[in-house]
Enzyme design. Structure first.
Site: not given
Ligand code: ADP
Length: 447
Positions: A158, A165, A292
């Site tokens: 990440k 997303g 936010r």
């Molecule tokens: P953003 O800030 O880009 O929205 P997030 O960290 O909130 O990113 O993650 C968005 C989505 O990605 C989550 O809702 C989930 O579906 C998927 N995701 C993120 N981290 C994981 C993980 N460790 N395992 C499985 N799915 C994940």
């Protein structure tokens, strides 16, 4: 006191904020790009100022122009909405330096929570469960391999500065990691200006469950329940609901308590969201905090009847939180469908253009937050969200029926939209049964 708010955003959220200002007796100023000359958001603000041509960089992301617009119009506060500069710590600080109240947290707080690797660290310190992963940024492939082995595959890479997303890559094994790690770094740098990557265990078939937080500057904080945002396409939310069909009262209490503990620990003020992943055995892990207002705040408003934008403005004015946790009553069930100008039959390709005719549904428990109208030309430069269709009903079954009814009533002609997609989901057996997770759309095909 705040007397005039400049809204540093566009579209439905800018309109939503000016509505809240009006009800609070606060003047509002909208900004717009030339491409947004005909957008409704500028028509309902008290004052309106054009700040540039079309690109977001020249307009809604341009800090000097926005500050100049606030100074010229005598605005004493800026509401950033979501997206654009909403989680830009530097912007928050520049506002304060110009004696303009930023409606949101301080730079320090935004940076503490906005940097995903740092937020993880903070949560670990106070004992909040986080997804197993690296302690911070991983710079090189050798360390990445070592860490992934320790965490165990599959893993997810990440971007620490990522959002919306974007900036995530999944590796099932070492070979994929070797291939994808440099790509993830390059993408993070290109999209977010920061190549920092951290690695987490990829939780299979998780549920995305987030808690809405409300806090004041006196250290009071409560939660307004959860939102289930598991209906996602490429990690982007399309449908949200509250309460979550996966939640139990015990789990809600436990997760809500932890979310409140986390925000109290960092002295958070205003509205915010603590996001968790919950696995099939209902183990939950902190994922990130959004400092936010979020797109999907509407469904929380429907079940609590609390106007979150008003509360956010009042918190920025230094008002004490008027509720205790025990004052919050949750009533009924709410869904939100994100109506995007995209073609679901063509891999959700953007579909900007002129709206030839328009009819929005109405009736008891129906709310549409939107900036579009018949004859409006959707510019191709910004986000494709054109309307949020929100329904409320006494229970989930009735809410599903109401949403089906609304999706049949809605007419948007001239462009392609995600309405047919939503219609299909709201007739899907698994969705209706409430037994879906974030993988629900992986094998979903438009009929
Ligand atoms: P953003 O800030 O880009 O929205 P997030 O960290 O909130 O990113 O993650 C968005 C989505 O990605 C989550 O809702 C989930 O579906 C998927 N995701 C993120 N981290 C994981 C993980 N460790 N395992 C499985 N799915 C994940």
């Amino acid at each position: 006191m705040i007397k005039k708010i400049l809204i540093a955003n566009r579209g439905e959220i800018a309109l939503r904020i000016s509505r809240a200002c009006k009800e609070l007796g606060i003047k509002s100023v909208s900004i717009h790009s030339e491409a947004d000359k005909f957008s409704l958001h500028r028509k309902f603000a008290d004052e309106d100022i054009c700040i540039g041509a079309s690109s977001a960089k020249d307009t809604y992301l341009n800090i000097p122009k926005i500050i100049a617009a606030a100074l010229i119009t005598g605005a004493d506060a800026i509401h950033p909405g979501y997206g654009f500069l909403a989680e830009n710590g530097q912007f928050a600080e520049i506002c304060e330096k110009n004696k303009i109240k930023f409606i949101g947290p301080t730079r320090k707080m935004i940076e503490l929570m906005g940097d995903k690797a740092m937020a993880r660290k903070t949560m670990i310190e106070i004992g909040v469960p986080v997804v197993p992963g690296t302690e911070g940024i991983v710079d090189d492939i050798a360390t990445a391999k070592k860490e992934a082995k320790r965490i165990k595959y599959p893993v997810i890479m990440k971007a620490t500065a990522g959002g919306g997303g974007k900036g995530m890559r999944i590796a099932q094994n070492e070979k994929e990691l070797e291939e994808l790690f440099p790509i993830a770094q390059a993408e993070a740098k290109a999209n977010f200006g920061n190549p920092g990557i951290y690695i987490e265990k990829y939780i299979e078939h998780p549920h995305h469950i987030e808690f809405q937080i409300l806090a004041d500057k006196f250290g009071n904080a409560i939660h307004l329940g959860e939102r289930d945002c598991s209906i996602q396409r490429r990690h982007q939310k399309l449908i949200e609901e509250t309460p979550s069909p996966f939640m139990t009262p015990q789990l809600r209490e436990k997760m809500g308590e932890i979310a409140v503990k986390a925000v109290k620990h960092i002295n958070y003020e205003g509205v915010g969201t603590v996001e968790f992943l919950v696995d099939k055995d209902r183990n939950f892990y902190f994922m990130e905090m959004n400092t936010r207002i979020q797109v999907e705040h509407t469904i929380t408003e429907e079940v609590t009847r609390i106007n979150l934008i008003k509360k956010q403005i009042l918190a920025a004015m230094g008002e004490k939180l008027s509720y205790k946790q025990s004052d919050i009553n949750f009533m009924g069930h709410a869904f939100e469908c994100r109506i995007n100008a995209e073609d679901p039959y063509s891999d959700f390709a953007p579909s900007p253009g002129k709206i030839e005719s328009l009819h929005f549904p109405a009736g008891l428990g129906v709310r549409v937050d939107s900036h579009i109208y018949a004859g409006y030309d959707i510019p191709p430069f910004y986000d494709s969200l054109i309307a949020k269709l929100v329904v409320w009903a006494y229970d989930r079954d009735e809410a599903i029926k109401r949403m089906q009814r609304c999706l049949d009533e809605i007419v948007i002609e001239g462009i392609k939209t995600t309405v047919p997609f939503h219609k299909q989901v709201f007739k899907d057996k698994r969705f209706i049964a409430g037994t879906f997770d974030t993988h629900f759309l992986n094998d979903f095909k438009m009929k």
